[in-house]
Every structure is written in structure tokens, then in C-alpha cells.
Design an enzyme around this catalytic site. Structure first.
Site, short mmCIF file in Angstrom:
data_model
loop_
_atom_site.label_atom_id
_atom_site.label_comp_id
_atom_site.label_asym_id
_atom_site.label_seq_id
_atom_site.Cartn_x
_atom_site.Cartn_y
_atom_site.Cartn_z
N ASP A 1 22.20 37.08 92.84
CA ASP A 1 21.43 37.87 92.18
C ASP A 1 21.29 37.53 90.53
OD1 ASP A 1 19.02 39.68 92.42
OD2 ASP A 1 20.34 41.33 91.24
N LEU B 1 13.03 44.61 91.17
CA LEU B 1 11.88 43.89 90.36
C LEU B 1 12.33 42.62 89.73
CD1 LEU B 1 10.29 47.29 89.08
CD2 LEU B 1 9.52 45.84 90.77
N ARG B 2 13.56 42.25 89.93
CA ARG B 2 13.93 40.94 88.98
C ARG B 2 13.21 39.92 89.56
NH1 ARG B 2 19.98 41.28 89.15
NH2 ARG B 2 19.64 42.70 87.49
N GLY B 3 12.87 39.73 90.77
CA GLY B 3 12.11 38.67 91.08
C GLY B 3 10.74 38.64 90.44
N THR C 1 11.71 37.43 86.80
CA THR C 1 11.66 35.95 86.51
C THR C 1 10.68 35.25 86.85
OG1 THR C 1 14.04 36.52 87.33
CG2 THR C 1 13.32 34.28 87.54
#
Length: 340
Positions: free
Chosen positions: A197, A278-280, A283
């Protein structure tokens, strides 16, 4: 003098090269994970990237690569020099540091300087690989074979941006922000989900599937092995042009506009794929912005989002036992569905 294989001379592997360039433009994208079989150019590309990075400014002879323009994260010596008006700065190459699989935790995080302790009885800290990699790149070949205690250390440092060492009567805290680059062979094991991740982009590479490309790869590599200096010189101009392009993209990055429509596209795609957290989205948007800056655009487009979507999201998908298609194919299918 040791010469690295020129980045511009690498044949094919466009997704891998683009991901590395995007990380060079905007390190906030996060790490780069490159998975593929042996002999597909993973290590060559990552080490070739070092020759493309524009130099950075560091404070004097600081062993922590302190930024003279950043007052917040200076090491004690740099803070003292700045207070006394003795701070000097110089240009230095952006570090690309190898982390060997067999490295000890002391080698990675830093430890007591034994020479000073034995000679003068002084307790001094000897910085490790994390200090050397600050503001640069930390490269781990065969990252999926990394020992668990080093994985835990990297997770802690990646989350906080600081390395804390408390042992042998020492208590040291220094900034350690770097782009983590890992390569590996999928046949030799998987990464722990927590470390996976932490990588912003994930790239899959394979051997060329046509004769002409394979022949060109062999010709260039053979020419480099026979005369590294002459080969590097012949690609010097193209590498310099790529270096200038990276520098220009960095300068333009903050001015690239990102519309609400682009943000909605990123959110809709992540929802359609069931991406956790929400990292997707973050990025995806950062990578699309960096690509736009690299290509000289003024605003992020839907096309830029589509171009980086597979790299930004393929490693964030949950496994679906009923879907035998690869994760990259699932991302591409979702792109088609939300565009319909």
C-alpha cells in the site's frame, strides 16, 4: 569511473520508464514497485534514473542531506550553523541508495559510531542508509524477499517521514523522506499488504515479444559492456534533454490545473473498482498532474488520468476469485464502463 547504463538507451518498457519519470517530477506520488521476471531491465532502469535527476541543494557537508531552504527539519548541527550564520549550501546529486537484502537494522537506521566510542569514548551517531536516502530514492531489489523487521522499519519511517533511533544510550531523530523503489520477481513471493500500500505506482514488465526488439536490446547492451564510456557518451545528449524536461516539469507542477471533473473521474473509477481508502484517488490525481507537467500541458485531462490509472490502481484491488482477468485488465474495463 563506473558508468551506469543510460536511461534513454533502454528499449521498450514504456510503463516502467514513465512511472520512474513521474516519481522524479513529483516524489509525493509515492514509491514505485516494478514486478517482472529476471533480465527485463528493472535494475538497469532504476539505476539509470540517477543520471537524469537534476542536482539538489544541501547544507554544507551535512550527512542527512538537509535542505538549506527548509528550517523545520534541520539536523542539530545544521540548525546550530544556521543560528550562528555559518550555514553554507552546495549542489549535490540526488541520492539513489541501494538497500541490500542482507542489511542489518543498524546499517539501515544507523547506530553508535564504534570508532569514536573506542578511541575517544564519545557517544556519536553513525547515520545509516535512511539518512543517505533522504530527499532521494531508496532502491530495494527483490523487495518481496525483504525481512519482516526491515519491512516494519520502512513502514514506520514512510508513515512519519522521520527515522528515530534509541539504543546504546543514543536518542536520535532525523528526517528521512525518500521515494521507495522496489523490484521483484512475482514467482518468488508476494509483498505484505501494508508495504504494498505504500507504493504509489505499480508496474509490470515482461521480456520483449518480438525479434526486432530483442535484437536491439542485445545490440545496445553488448555495446555498453564492451565500451561503457563511449556508449554513455553517445547517449549523453538524450539523457541531458530528458533531465531538462524533468526540471521544467518540476517547475511547472504547481501551476497545472486540476478540475472538479477530473477529481470526479478519479473518484468514480476508484469506487467502481472497490478501492479501499482515499490513497488511490490521491495517487491517481498526482500522477496525472505530473504526467501533464512532463508533457507540457496546462491542465489535467481525462486522457492523463486514463494513462496512469492502471499503474496507480492495479496493486490496490481486492482479489476476486470469480474474475480470472488480471488487475490491469480490471482497471481498463472499469475505465471503459465509467466513460460510457
Amino acid at each position: 569511473m563506473e558508468f551506469s547504463y543510460p536511461f534513454s538507451a533502454i528499449v521498450g518498457q514504456e510503463e516502467m520508464k514513465r512511472a520512474l519519470l513521474l516519481a522524479a517530477v513529483d516524489p509525493r506520488i509515492g514509491g514505485i514497485l516494478v514486478f517482472g521476471h529476471r533480465g527485463t531491465g528493472k535494475t538497469t532502469a532504476i539505476r539509470g534514473l540517477a543520471g537524469l535527476l537534476p542536482p539538489m541543494r544541501v547544507t554544507g557537508d551535512c550527512r542527512y542531506n538537509c535542505d538549506p531552504a527548509d528550517e523545520r527539519d534541520r539536523c542539530p548541527q545544521c540548525a546550530k550553523d544556521a543560528a550562528n550564520g555559518r550555514a553554507k549550501s552546495r549542489k549535490a546529486p540526488v541520492p539513489v541508495v541501494d538497500l541490500p537484502l542482507g542489511a542489518t537494522e543498524d546499517r539501515v537506521a544507523g547506530a553508535l559510531d564504534l570508532e569514536k566510542a573506542l578511541v575517544s569514548g564519545e557517544k556519536a551517531f553513525e547515520p545509516g542508509l535512511l539518512a543517505r536516502a533522504h530527499r532521494g530514492f531508496l532502491y530495494i531489489d527483490e523487495v518481496n524477499l525483504l525481512e519482516d523487521h526491515l519491512v516494519d522499519l520502512l513502514l514506520d519511517v514512510s508513515a512519519s517521514g522521520f527515522n528515530v533511533v534509541e539504543r546504546e544510550g543514543l536518542s536520535v531523530r532525523h528526517a528521512a523522506r525518500f521515494v521507495l523503489v522496489g523490484s521483484g520477481n512475482p514467482e518468488e513471493g508476494e509483498l505484505r499488504p501494508q508495504l504494498l500500500d505504500r507504493f504509489g505506482l505499480s508496474v509490470e514488465v515482461a521480456s520483449p515479444g518480438d525479434v526486432a526488439t530483442r535484437v536491439e536490446v542485445v545490440k545496445r547492451r553488448d555495446a555498453f559492456d564492451r565500451d561503457p564510456r563511449a556508449f554513455a557518451e553517445s547517449w549523453k545528449r538524450k539523457d541531458a534533454a530528458l533531465r531538462a524536461r524533468i526540471g521544467k516539469a518540476r517547475d511547472a507542477l504547481s501551476s497545472v490545473a486540476t478540475s472538479d471533473a477530473v477529481l470526479e473521474q478519479a473518484a468514480a473509477l476508484c469506487l467502481a473498482l472497490g478501492v479501499d481508502g482515499l490513497r488511490g484517488e490521491l495517487t491517481l490525481v498526482r500522477a496525472a498532474r505530473a504526467l501533464t507537467a512532463l508533457e507540457g500541458g496546462a491542465a489535467v485531462t481525462a486522457g492523463a488520468v486514463r494513462a496512469v490509472a492502471v499503474s496507480a490502481l492495479r496493486h490496490r484491488l481486492r482479489r476476486d476469485p470469480l474474475d480470472e482477468s488480471g488487475s490491469g485488465a480490471r482497471v481498463e474495463r472499469a475505465l471503459v464502463e465509467i466513460a460510457a
